[in-house]
Write a protein that holds these residues in place. Sequence first.
Motif, PDB file in Angstrom:
ATOM      1  N   ASN A  58      23.554  38.259  -6.096  1.00 41.20           N
ATOM      2  CA  ASN A  58      24.506  37.724  -4.882  1.00 41.20           C
ATOM      3  C   ASN A  58      25.665  37.254  -4.876  1.00 41.20           C
ATOM      4  O   ASN A  58      26.209  37.192  -6.077  1.00 41.20           O
ATOM      5  CB  ASN A  58      23.392  36.745  -4.039  1.00 41.20           C
ATOM      6  CG  ASN A  58      23.160  35.627  -4.670  1.00 41.20           C
ATOM      7  OD1 ASN A  58      24.198  35.005  -5.054  1.00 41.20           O
ATOM      8  ND2 ASN A  58      22.004  35.028  -5.060  1.00 41.20           N
ATOM      9  N   GLY A  59      26.341  36.975  -3.772  1.00 44.68           N
ATOM     10  CA  GLY A  59      27.724  36.303  -3.865  1.00 44.68           C
ATOM     11  C   GLY A  59      27.814  34.925  -4.015  1.00 44.68           C
ATOM     12  O   GLY A  59      28.957  34.370  -4.094  1.00 44.68           O
ATOM     13  N   THR A  60      26.901  34.399  -4.069  1.00 47.18           N
ATOM     14  CA  THR A  60      27.062  32.728  -4.392  1.00 47.18           C
ATOM     15  C   THR A  60      26.974  32.281  -5.874  1.00 47.18           C
ATOM     16  O   THR A  60      27.519  31.381  -6.182  1.00 47.18           O
ATOM     17  CB  THR A  60      25.412  32.005  -3.574  1.00 47.18           C
ATOM     18  OG1 THR A  60      25.875  32.356  -2.277  1.00 47.18           O
ATOM     19  CG2 THR A  60      25.784  30.592  -3.680  1.00 47.18           C
ATOM     20  N   SER A  82      35.152  28.048   6.147  1.00 47.40           N
ATOM     21  CA  SER A  82      34.548  29.117   5.580  1.00 47.40           C
ATOM     22  C   SER A  82      33.023  29.097   5.369  1.00 47.40           C
ATOM     23  O   SER A  82      32.613  28.553   6.440  1.00 47.40           O
ATOM     24  CB  SER A  82      34.636  29.085   3.679  1.00 47.40           C
ATOM     25  OG  SER A  82      34.331  29.952   3.072  1.00 47.40           O
ATOM     26  N   PHE A  83      32.583  30.076   4.954  1.00 45.62           N
ATOM     27  CA  PHE A  83      30.937  30.032   4.655  1.00 45.62           C
ATOM     28  C   PHE A  83      30.369  28.987   3.715  1.00 45.62           C
ATOM     29  O   PHE A  83      31.123  28.823   2.967  1.00 45.62           O
ATOM     30  CB  PHE A  83      30.379  31.612   4.502  1.00 45.62           C
ATOM     31  CG  PHE A  83      29.012  31.631   4.372  1.00 45.62           C
ATOM     32  CD1 PHE A  83      28.175  31.546   5.541  1.00 45.62           C
ATOM     33  CD2 PHE A  83      28.261  31.915   3.221  1.00 45.62           C
ATOM     34  CE1 PHE A  83      26.850  31.676   5.623  1.00 45.62           C
ATOM     35  CE2 PHE A  83      26.952  31.956   3.245  1.00 45.62           C
ATOM     36  CZ  PHE A  83      26.359  31.877   4.394  1.00 45.62           C
ATOM     37  N   ALA A  85      28.544  28.563   1.666  1.00 48.33           N
ATOM     38  CA  ALA A  85      28.205  28.911   0.347  1.00 48.33           C
ATOM     39  C   ALA A  85      29.478  28.291  -0.848  1.00 48.33           C
ATOM     40  O   ALA A  85      29.252  28.066  -1.709  1.00 48.33           O
ATOM     41  CB  ALA A  85      28.069  30.330  -0.049  1.00 48.33           C
ATOM     42  N   THR A  86      30.663  28.662  -0.387  1.00 50.12           N
ATOM     43  CA  THR A  86      31.919  28.316  -0.989  1.00 50.12           C
ATOM     44  C   THR A  86      31.624  26.459  -1.515  1.00 50.12           C
ATOM     45  O   THR A  86      31.692  26.385  -2.647  1.00 50.12           O
ATOM     46  CB  THR A  86      33.160  28.207  -0.108  1.00 50.12           C
ATOM     47  OG1 THR A  86      33.204  29.727   0.598  1.00 50.12           O
ATOM     48  CG2 THR A  86      34.425  28.218  -0.930  1.00 50.12           C
ATOM     49  N   ASP A 154      37.409  32.637  -3.804  1.00 45.93           N
ATOM     50  CA  ASP A 154      35.908  33.055  -3.081  1.00 45.93           C
ATOM     51  C   ASP A 154      36.671  34.301  -2.317  1.00 45.93           C
ATOM     52  O   ASP A 154      37.294  34.018  -1.186  1.00 45.93           O
ATOM     53  CB  ASP A 154      35.404  31.942  -2.119  1.00 45.93           C
ATOM     54  CG  ASP A 154      34.207  32.458  -1.264  1.00 45.93           C
ATOM     55  OD1 ASP A 154      33.997  33.970  -1.476  1.00 45.93           O
ATOM     56  OD2 ASP A 154      33.226  31.775  -0.755  1.00 45.93           O
ATOM     57  N   ALA A 156      34.962  36.665  -1.175  1.00 43.56           N
ATOM     58  CA  ALA A 156      33.680  37.375  -0.683  1.00 43.56           C
ATOM     59  C   ALA A 156      34.104  38.166   0.363  1.00 43.56           C
ATOM     60  O   ALA A 156      33.552  39.397   0.920  1.00 43.56           O
ATOM     61  CB  ALA A 156      32.799  36.432   0.035  1.00 43.56           C
ATOM     62  N   HIS A 157      35.234  38.196   1.249  1.00 45.41           N
ATOM     63  CA  HIS A 157      35.662  38.807   2.588  1.00 45.41           C
ATOM     64  C   HIS A 157      36.776  39.916   1.837  1.00 45.41           C
ATOM     65  O   HIS A 157      37.256  40.843   2.668  1.00 45.41           O
ATOM     66  CB  HIS A 157      36.400  38.108   3.382  1.00 45.41           C
ATOM     67  CG  HIS A 157      35.410  37.070   3.950  1.00 45.41           C
ATOM     68  ND1 HIS A 157      35.710  35.952   4.949  1.00 45.41           N
ATOM     69  CD2 HIS A 157      34.315  36.683   4.019  1.00 45.41           C
ATOM     70  CE1 HIS A 157      34.739  35.265   5.142  1.00 45.41           C
ATOM     71  NE2 HIS A 157      33.601  35.753   4.487  1.00 45.41           N
ATOM     72  N   SER A 178      31.368  39.181  -2.720  1.00 44.88           N
ATOM     73  CA  SER A 178      29.658  39.269  -2.139  1.00 44.88           C
ATOM     74  C   SER A 178      29.505  40.769  -1.502  1.00 44.88           C
ATOM     75  O   SER A 178      30.208  41.131  -0.855  1.00 44.88           O
ATOM     76  CB  SER A 178      29.547  38.294  -0.840  1.00 44.88           C
ATOM     77  OG  SER A 178      28.323  38.600  -0.279  1.00 44.88           O
ATOM     78  N   HIS A 180      26.639  41.249   0.156  1.00 42.57           N
ATOM     79  CA  HIS A 180      25.640  41.016   1.254  1.00 42.57           C
ATOM     80  C   HIS A 180      25.645  42.230   2.349  1.00 42.57           C
ATOM     81  O   HIS A 180      26.757  42.769   2.668  1.00 42.57           O
ATOM     82  CB  HIS A 180      25.684  39.736   1.754  1.00 42.57           C
ATOM     83  CG  HIS A 180      24.736  39.492   2.676  1.00 42.57           C
ATOM     84  ND1 HIS A 180      24.752  39.443   4.183  1.00 42.57           N
ATOM     85  CD2 HIS A 180      23.262  39.354   2.255  1.00 42.57           C
ATOM     86  CE1 HIS A 180      23.520  39.121   4.686  1.00 42.57           C
ATOM     87  NE2 HIS A 180      22.712  39.024   3.666  1.00 42.57           N
ATOM     88  N   LYS A 183      28.672  42.445   4.817  1.00 46.61           N
ATOM     89  CA  LYS A 183      30.032  42.670   4.271  1.00 46.61           C
ATOM     90  C   LYS A 183      30.463  44.048   4.414  1.00 46.61           C
ATOM     91  O   LYS A 183      29.625  45.085   4.596  1.00 46.61           O
ATOM     92  CB  LYS A 183      30.160  42.399   2.787  1.00 46.61           C
ATOM     93  CG  LYS A 183      29.423  40.713   2.675  1.00 46.61           C
ATOM     94  CD  LYS A 183      30.337  39.520   3.648  1.00 46.61           C
ATOM     95  CE  LYS A 183      30.360  38.175   2.824  1.00 46.61           C
ATOM     96  NZ  LYS A 183      29.167  37.466   3.355  1.00 46.61           N
ATOM     97  N   GLY A 190      23.789  41.203  -3.230  1.00 46.71           N
ATOM     98  CA  GLY A 190      24.601  41.539  -4.587  1.00 46.71           C
ATOM     99  C   GLY A 190      26.093  40.753  -4.508  1.00 46.71           C
ATOM    100  O   GLY A 190      26.349  40.340  -3.391  1.00 46.71           O
TER     101      GLY A 190
HETATM  102  C1  LIG Z   1      28.860  35.796   2.163  1.00 47.03           C
HETATM  103  C2  LIG Z   1      29.778  34.786   1.838  1.00 47.03           C
HETATM  104  C3  LIG Z   1      29.517  34.143   0.245  1.00 47.03           C
HETATM  105  C4  LIG Z   1      28.026  34.381   0.045  1.00 47.03           C
HETATM  106  O1  LIG Z   1      27.538  35.541  -0.482  1.00 47.03           O
HETATM  107  P1  LIG Z   1      26.000  35.854  -0.442  1.00 47.03           P
HETATM  108  O2  LIG Z   1      26.300  37.264  -1.304  1.00 47.03           O
HETATM  109  O3  LIG Z   1      25.537  35.916   1.009  1.00 47.03           O
HETATM  110  O4  LIG Z   1      25.535  34.762  -1.516  1.00 47.03           O
HETATM  111  C5  LIG Z   1      30.373  33.067   0.130  1.00 47.03           C
HETATM  112  N1  LIG Z   1      31.491  33.194   0.485  1.00 47.03           N
HETATM  113  C6  LIG Z   1      31.789  33.563   1.649  1.00 47.03           C
HETATM  114  C7  LIG Z   1      33.135  33.014   2.359  1.00 47.03           C
HETATM  115  C8  LIG Z   1      31.022  34.511   2.305  1.00 47.03           C
HETATM  116  O5  LIG Z   1      31.371  35.093   3.540  1.00 47.03           O
END
Ligand SMILES: *Cc1c(COP(=O)(O)O)cnc(C)c1O
Length: 369
Positions: A58-60, A82-83, A85-86, A154, A156-157, A178, A180, A183, A190
């Motif tokens: 995953n992305g975390t 941010s989301f 998870a950061t 990070d 992820a985007h 990420s 996910h 995305k 993933g």
């Molecule tokens: C989606 C996202 C994550 C986490 O990714 P996951 O794959 O859902 O664990 C982390 N940081 C940001 C900014 C995200 O948008």
Amino acid sequence: MNKITVTSPLLPDLDEFHQLLQEIWDSKWITNNGSFHKRLEQALCEYLKVPYISLFTNGTLPLITALQALRISGEVITTPYSFVATTHSIWWNGIRPVFVDIDPATGGIDPDRIEAAITPKTTAIMPVHVYGKPCRTAEIQAIADKYGLRVIYDAAHAFGVEVDGRSILNEGDMSTLSFHATKVYNTIEGGALVMHDAQTKQRIDYLKNFGFAGETEVVAPGINSKMDEMRSAYGLLNLRQVDQAIEARHQVAIRYREALRDVEGITFWDDMPGVRHNYSYFPIFVDAEKYGMTRDQLYFKLRDQGILGRRYFYPLISTFSTYRGLPSARRENLPMATKMAEEVICLPMHHLLSEQDLDRIICCIKIVQ
Ligand SMILES: *Cc1c(COP(=O)(O)O)cnc(C)c1O
């Protein structure tokens, strides 16, 4: 009335996926660095124009693992916009997050405010290319170099985002992705970590496999974050169609911009010169006074009409119970992030939006009542 969701996952052709599943069944190798896992890492390096990548489940976990790998401790400077998870990844490492306000021009951390937040305990900066818009990376790196700090992005985007033909993922010490379902590019669940050299990749590959460096040797307290063969195969198929999906999203962005440019009180970002964007999100910002309705009034009106935008990133991470007691989480410390979080709506943005869908969304925003 059909619902228009904020996103829709990019799905591979089912027959093609079935063929690859047959290959996996024949091989009887379903995880642990199998052939699809290797092929996807190779294909992603080429597509993303990066030297080394390590796939994750995953992305975390790549965020958590990057901090582990670089032995980051003490305090890490990051963004509240941010989301969650950061910041969670910092917390899970027993590190104190220090929030710095954002630059309203990019939505990313404001480099002009970073130095004031540095203390003797600071060891790293974790910025976010929020909505896939590149941070002011050169200024962030200059500060990191001056103070001896690491930079973990990070990203992820920011799948596929390039600045002057160079991948944004090559910035800093490492960047995370990420994959996910929500995305631009997904492997259902993933993610990945991008690094500059083979030794770092080796170390990350140990860490994501319990720290195993061989059959009987464990070199670190690693985690299990390996991507399996099914999702690697799915990811290979999605990679073939991601450019088409990004182009479809680009057309949606063009349509939104044309239609909303003259709406009083609604603002949005244009493309940045020299940047290859991925159109992962389309945030608009509502100035209640000029527009005649608040952000929440517009958000709920859209929802009542079956249009499911999202208020990414509201509330700010710094307002959640775990973090709100931190001195850096004070509202006065974060005026720009607070304003953006209170004005933003991410409009529906994906590769399957139809003309009728877009007409419905635009019409709902243009008629203010
Ligand atoms: C989606 C996202 C994550 C986490 O990714 P996951 O794959 O859902 O664990 C982390 N940081 C940001 C900014 C995200 O948008």
